[in-house]
Design a protein around this motif. Structure first.
Motif, PDB file in Angstrom:
ATOM      1  N   GLY A  57      12.922  29.850  38.634  1.00 58.73           N
ATOM      2  CA  GLY A  57      11.580  30.377  38.426  1.00 58.73           C
ATOM      3  C   GLY A  57      10.866  30.624  39.741  1.00 58.73           C
ATOM      4  O   GLY A  57      11.443  30.460  40.823  1.00 58.73           O
ATOM      5  N   THR A  58       9.622  31.026  39.619  1.00 59.40           N
ATOM      6  CA  THR A  58       8.784  31.245  40.788  1.00 59.40           C
ATOM      7  C   THR A  58       7.454  30.532  40.602  1.00 59.40           C
ATOM      8  O   THR A  58       6.929  30.436  39.491  1.00 59.40           O
ATOM      9  N   ILE A  59       6.956  30.045  41.718  1.00 59.20           N
ATOM     10  CA  ILE A  59       5.605  29.493  41.766  1.00 59.20           C
ATOM     11  C   ILE A  59       4.848  30.391  42.734  1.00 59.20           C
ATOM     12  O   ILE A  59       5.282  30.607  43.868  1.00 59.20           O
ATOM     13  N   ILE A  60       3.748  30.946  42.272  1.00 60.86           N
ATOM     14  CA  ILE A  60       2.965  31.883  43.074  1.00 60.86           C
ATOM     15  C   ILE A  60       1.608  31.255  43.359  1.00 60.86           C
ATOM     16  O   ILE A  60       0.914  30.817  42.436  1.00 60.86           O
ATOM     17  N   LEU A  61       1.251  31.201  44.636  1.00 64.65           N
ATOM     18  CA  LEU A  61      -0.006  30.589  45.054  1.00 64.65           C
ATOM     19  C   LEU A  61      -0.808  31.552  45.921  1.00 64.65           C
ATOM     20  O   LEU A  61      -0.230  32.268  46.742  1.00 64.65           O
ATOM     21  N   VAL A  62      -2.111  31.546  45.745  1.00 63.58           N
ATOM     22  CA  VAL A  62      -3.030  32.255  46.635  1.00 63.58           C
ATOM     23  C   VAL A  62      -4.019  31.215  47.134  1.00 63.58           C
ATOM     24  O   VAL A  62      -4.584  30.454  46.351  1.00 63.58           O
ATOM     25  N   TYR A  63      -4.186  31.185  48.467  1.00 62.03           N
ATOM     26  CA  TYR A  63      -5.070  30.177  49.041  1.00 62.03           C
ATOM     27  C   TYR A  63      -5.628  30.645  50.383  1.00 62.03           C
ATOM     28  O   TYR A  63      -5.091  31.548  51.017  1.00 62.03           O
ATOM     29  N   ASN A  64      -6.712  29.992  50.787  1.00 62.07           N
ATOM     30  CA  ASN A  64      -7.308  30.229  52.094  1.00 62.07           C
ATOM     31  C   ASN A  64      -6.634  29.273  53.072  1.00 62.07           C
ATOM     32  O   ASN A  64      -6.792  28.059  52.967  1.00 62.07           O
ATOM     33  N   HIS A  65      -5.882  29.807  54.027  1.00 62.35           N
ATOM     34  CA  HIS A  65      -5.112  28.955  54.934  1.00 62.35           C
ATOM     35  C   HIS A  65      -5.988  28.135  55.881  1.00 62.35           C
ATOM     36  O   HIS A  65      -5.518  27.202  56.521  1.00 62.35           O
ATOM     37  N   GLU A  66      -7.280  28.474  55.960  1.00 66.26           N
ATOM     38  CA  GLU A  66      -8.183  27.731  56.836  1.00 66.26           C
ATOM     39  C   GLU A  66      -8.710  26.453  56.194  1.00 66.26           C
ATOM     40  O   GLU A  66      -9.350  25.637  56.855  1.00 66.26           O
ATOM     41  N   LYS A  67      -8.450  26.280  54.910  1.00 63.16           N
ATOM     42  CA  LYS A  67      -8.892  25.068  54.206  1.00 63.16           C
ATOM     43  C   LYS A  67      -8.182  23.863  54.812  1.00 63.16           C
ATOM     44  O   LYS A  67      -6.957  23.822  54.876  1.00 63.16           O
ATOM     45  N   ARG A  68      -8.956  22.910  55.250  1.00 67.75           N
ATOM     46  CA  ARG A  68      -8.438  21.738  55.963  1.00 67.75           C
ATOM     47  C   ARG A  68      -7.347  21.024  55.158  1.00 67.75           C
ATOM     48  O   ARG A  68      -7.537  20.716  53.989  1.00 67.75           O
ATOM     49  N   GLU A  69      -6.222  20.790  55.781  1.00 68.02           N
ATOM     50  CA  GLU A  69      -5.076  20.043  55.261  1.00 68.02           C
ATOM     51  C   GLU A  69      -4.356  20.712  54.092  1.00 68.02           C
ATOM     52  O   GLU A  69      -3.378  20.185  53.587  1.00 68.02           O
ATOM     53  N   LEU A  70      -4.818  21.859  53.650  1.00 64.05           N
ATOM     54  CA  LEU A  70      -4.201  22.528  52.504  1.00 64.05           C
ATOM     55  C   LEU A  70      -2.741  22.885  52.766  1.00 64.05           C
ATOM     56  O   LEU A  70      -1.864  22.533  51.986  1.00 64.05           O
ATOM     57  N   VAL A  71      -2.483  23.571  53.859  1.00 62.86           N
ATOM     58  CA  VAL A  71      -1.120  24.009  54.162  1.00 62.86           C
ATOM     59  C   VAL A  71      -0.200  22.804  54.319  1.00 62.86           C
ATOM     60  O   VAL A  71       0.925  22.801  53.790  1.00 62.86           O
ATOM     61  N   ASP A  72      -0.661  21.769  54.996  1.00 60.63           N
ATOM     62  CA  ASP A  72       0.148  20.557  55.150  1.00 60.63           C
ATOM     63  C   ASP A  72       0.470  19.926  53.800  1.00 60.63           C
ATOM     64  O   ASP A  72       1.599  19.481  53.567  1.00 60.63           O
ATOM     65  N   ASN A  73      -0.507  19.884  52.904  1.00 53.22           N
ATOM     66  CA  ASN A  73      -0.277  19.320  51.570  1.00 53.22           C
ATOM     67  C   ASN A  73       0.753  20.137  50.791  1.00 53.22           C
ATOM     68  O   ASN A  73       1.613  19.566  50.106  1.00 53.22           O
ATOM     69  N   LEU A  74       0.665  21.463  50.889  1.00 52.53           N
ATOM     70  CA  LEU A  74       1.624  22.319  50.190  1.00 52.53           C
ATOM     71  C   LEU A  74       3.036  22.107  50.732  1.00 52.53           C
ATOM     72  O   LEU A  74       4.002  22.004  49.954  1.00 52.53           O
ATOM     73  N   ILE A  75       3.155  22.029  52.031  1.00 51.42           N
ATOM     74  CA  ILE A  75       4.471  21.819  52.640  1.00 51.42           C
ATOM     75  C   ILE A  75       5.026  20.433  52.282  1.00 51.42           C
ATOM     76  O   ILE A  75       6.208  20.297  51.949  1.00 51.42           O
ATOM     77  N   ASP A  76       4.181  19.420  52.325  1.00 47.85           N
ATOM     78  CA  ASP A  76       4.628  18.065  51.972  1.00 47.85           C
ATOM     79  C   ASP A  76       5.158  18.012  50.537  1.00 47.85           C
ATOM     80  O   ASP A  76       6.196  17.392  50.271  1.00 47.85           O
TER      81      ASP A  76
END
Length: 134
Positions: A57-76
Motif C-alpha cells: 500500500g501507500t501512505i500519503i502525507l502532506v505537511y509543513n516541514h518547518e513544524k518543529r520536530e515533525l520531520v524527525d518524528n516521521l522518520i523515527d
C-alpha cells in the motif's frame, strides 16, 4: 463461459447524474466498468482494516516541514517499522509544504497501525492510507 452476472440497481436521480459525470470525467466506457472499479476500491479498503495477510500500500502525507520536530518524528516512526517501509518519495510542494509518499508492504493490520501513527503526528495536514490489492 463468462463469469459476468447482471443485476439491477435503484438509486436517486441526482446520485446517478453525479455518477454519470464521474465516469465520463474518469474515462470509463460504461457504468458497469465504473461500478466494478468503485466496488474493488471499496472492498480493498474494507479488507485492509481487518486482514493479517501480506499486502502492499501507500501512505500519503502532506505537511509543513518547518513544524518543529515533525520531520524527525516521521522518520523515527518509519524506522520503527523499517521492515514494512519499502520506499519513500519526498516532493517539495512550495517553500513550506511537502508531500511524502511511503510505499509499504506487510500485514495489513500492521500497516494500518503505522499509517495511523504517521497521519496523527502533530503538524501533518493531510494523510491517507491506501491498500493495493491484485
Amino acid at each position: 463461459m463468462s463469469n459476468l452476472v447482471r443485476f439491477g440497481i435503484c438509486m436517486n436521480k441526482d446520485l446517478l447524474k453525479n455518477f454519470d459525470a464521474f465516469l465520463r470525467k474518469k474515462g470509463f466506457k460504461n457504468r458497469s466498468q465504473a461500478i466494478a472499479q468503485c466496488l474493488r476500491d471499496c472492498l480493498s479498503q474494507q479488507w485492509e482494516e481487518t486482514s493479517s495477510k501480506e499486502t502492499t500500500g501507500t501512505i500519503i502525507l502532506v505537511y509543513n516541514h518547518e513544524k518543529r520536530e515533525l520531520v524527525d518524528n516521521l522518520i523515527d516512526l518509519q524506522h520503527e517499522f523499517v521492515g514494512s517501509v519499502v520506499s519513500t518519495l519526498h516532493v517539495h510542494l512550495d517553500s513550506h509544504n511537502c508531500l511524502e509518499v511511503i510505499v509499504v508492504r506487510g500485514k495489513a493490520k500492521d500497516l494500518k497501525i503505522l499509517a495511523n501513527k504517521l497521519i496523527s503526528v502533530k503538524g501533518v495536514k493531510q494523510g491517507y492510507f491506501r491498500v493495493v490489492t491484485p
